[in-house]
Design an enzyme around this catalytic site. Structure first.
Site, PDB file in Angstrom:
ATOM      1  N   HIS A  25       0.839  -1.209   0.000  1.00  0.00           N
ATOM      2  CA  HIS A  25       0.000   0.000   0.000  1.00  0.00           C
ATOM      3  C   HIS A  25       0.870   1.255   0.000  1.00  0.00           C
ATOM      4  O   HIS A  25       0.614   2.207  -0.718  1.00  0.00           O
ATOM      5  CB  HIS A  25      -0.884   0.037   1.267  1.00  0.00           C
ATOM      6  N   LYS A  49     -17.847  -6.332   7.449  1.00  0.00           N
ATOM      7  CA  LYS A  49     -16.716  -7.049   8.047  1.00  0.00           C
ATOM      8  C   LYS A  49     -16.862  -6.974   9.556  1.00  0.00           C
ATOM      9  O   LYS A  49     -16.551  -5.956  10.172  1.00  0.00           O
ATOM     10  CB  LYS A  49     -15.398  -6.450   7.574  1.00  0.00           C
ATOM     11  N   ARG A  99      -1.728  -6.136  -8.158  1.00  0.00           N
ATOM     12  CA  ARG A  99      -0.591  -6.984  -7.815  1.00  0.00           C
ATOM     13  C   ARG A  99      -0.374  -8.066  -8.864  1.00  0.00           C
ATOM     14  O   ARG A  99       0.740  -8.339  -9.265  1.00  0.00           O
ATOM     15  CB  ARG A  99      -0.820  -7.652  -6.447  1.00  0.00           C
ATOM     16  N   SER A 136      -3.076  -7.719   3.021  1.00  0.00           N
ATOM     17  CA  SER A 136      -3.377  -7.533   4.450  1.00  0.00           C
ATOM     18  C   SER A 136      -3.826  -8.852   5.076  1.00  0.00           C
ATOM     19  O   SER A 136      -3.440  -9.168   6.208  1.00  0.00           O
ATOM     20  CB  SER A 136      -4.486  -6.489   4.617  1.00  0.00           C
TER      21      SER A 136
END
Ligand code: PNS
Length: 171
Positions: A25, A49, A99, A136
């Site tokens: 990040h 979440k 990514r 993460s």
């Protein structure tokens, strides 16, 4: 966004969960800060979440401390649709990191939806290849199993994670 002379200055928003922020990040933020006049790093408040590792306040604090060196980067949080927040803060562009190729499939749909909702484009920065496997969720998994994560997160994040160990960890 325009400066005093009427010249267009791009304001980018870099949204994410950042639970926790990783070196990947930070790499995207550093590169975005050189391309755009200002960058808002926006932490999503995601009620779906249930048990995030870090509170929104903690995530903002970590991000502020990691990005303090960049005068044109600020940290904020938002609830609800990214497209609404983009309009509210008058951002010109959404920035996302890619990514691996598979990231692009979902990001393409998000980009189309966000453009359709807010008329703002998404620009993608390729993550540095050394971070292509860093996420993460993987950081949390490795950490909670007692693995070494110092290579993958800023020092500030490592400190915050170590403080969580008694509550979340096995060690
Ligand atoms: O770091 P993440 O979890 O990959 O970030 C995902 C994020 C925050 C960019 C995405 O979930 C998001 O934009 N959430 C806000 C709700 C929203 O606008 N959903 C529609 C996306 S097209």
């Amino acid at each position: 966004m325009r400066n005093g002379a009427g010249v267009r200055q791009s304001h980018a928003i870099y949204p994410g969960s950042f639970d926790p922020p990783t070196n990947g990040h930070l790499d995207v933020i550093a590169r975005a800060a050189t391309v755009f006049a200002s960058v808002t790093v926006a932490v999503v408040v995601n009620p779906q979440k249930r048990s995030p590792f870090f509170s929104v306040d903690e995530r903002e604090e970590m991000l502020r401390r990691c990005t303090g060196a960049y005068a044109n980067v600020r940290v904020a949080h938002f609830r609800g649709l990214l497209a609404d927040f983009v309009s509210r803060i008058e951002a010109d562009v959404i920035v996302k990191g890619l990514r691996v190729v598979s990231d692009f499939e979902s990001e393409m749909a998000f980009a189309h939806m966000n453009r359709s909702l807010s008329n703002v484009d998404t620009m993608f920065l390729m993550s540095d290849s050394s971070y292509s496997f860093v996420s993460s969720s993987l950081i949390k998994e490795v950490f909670l199993q007692g693995g070494e994560i110092s290579k993958y997160v800023p020092d500030v994040v490592l400190e915050f994670m170590q403080q969580k160990r008694p509550a979340h960890g096995r060690k």
